[in-house]
Each structure stands twice: as structure tokens, then as C-alpha cells.
Motif scaffolding. Structure first.
Motif, short mmCIF file in Angstrom:
data_model
loop_
_atom_site.label_atom_id
_atom_site.label_comp_id
_atom_site.label_asym_id
_atom_site.label_seq_id
_atom_site.Cartn_x
_atom_site.Cartn_y
_atom_site.Cartn_z
N VAL A 32 0.89 -1.50 0.01
CA VAL A 32 -0.04 -0.11 -0.11
C VAL A 32 0.99 1.23 0.04
O VAL A 32 1.76 1.49 0.68
CB VAL A 32 -1.01 0.10 1.35
N SER A 34 1.25 5.23 0.56
CA SER A 34 0.38 6.52 1.27
C SER A 34 1.72 7.55 1.24
O SER A 34 2.72 7.34 1.47
CB SER A 34 -0.09 6.15 2.68
N THR A 41 -1.05 5.41 6.03
CA THR A 41 -1.94 4.26 6.02
C THR A 41 -2.41 4.01 7.27
O THR A 41 -1.50 3.76 8.15
CB THR A 41 -1.40 3.43 5.29
#
Length: 67
Positions: A32, A34, A41
Motif C-alpha cells: 500500500v 501513502s 496508511t
């Protein structure tokens, strides 16, 4: 749609992007991205998943249900 700029993504779309000075060898599916300093995140409290039962053939990655 490879290398095509999108104004909006939808559920089921696979979106990718390049990050300067980060090797593809250091990135794995499911990672992920971010802004770790301003908006990191967060852990998900819950999520919904679709489980496919009794599929008529084998399922290979990537698998998505068309709309």
C-alpha cells in the motif's frame, strides 16, 4: 488500458504507477502506498471480500468479476 491516464478508477480496476528511485524488485503485490509523513496508511477496522464457490473452471491471478 496500459499506459493510459484515467480521470477516475472504479472497483476492480488495477492501477499502477512508478515511484522515482524505487526498484520494482522492492515492491510486492498487496503493498500500500501513502504519504507516511502527512497522511499515513491506517489499519482497517474491517473489509468486505467476495468468495467464489463452485466456479466452473480454474481461477488464475488476476481474477476479476466483470460488470
Amino acid at each position: 488500458m496500459r499506459h493510459e491516464q484515467l480521470k477516475k478508477d472504479n472497483p476492480g480496476d488495477n492501477i499502477s504507477f512508478d515511484i522515482k528511485d524505487v526498484s520494482i524488485k522492492n515492491i510486492c503485490r498487496g503493498n500500500v502506498a501513502s504519504d507516511s509523513k502527512n497522511d499515513p496508511t491506517k489499519e482497517a477496522a474491517s473489509f468486505n471480500a467476495m468468495v467464489i464457490l463452485n466456479h466452473t473452471s480454474q481461477i488464475y491471478a488476476p481474477f476479476s468479476i466483470g460488470t
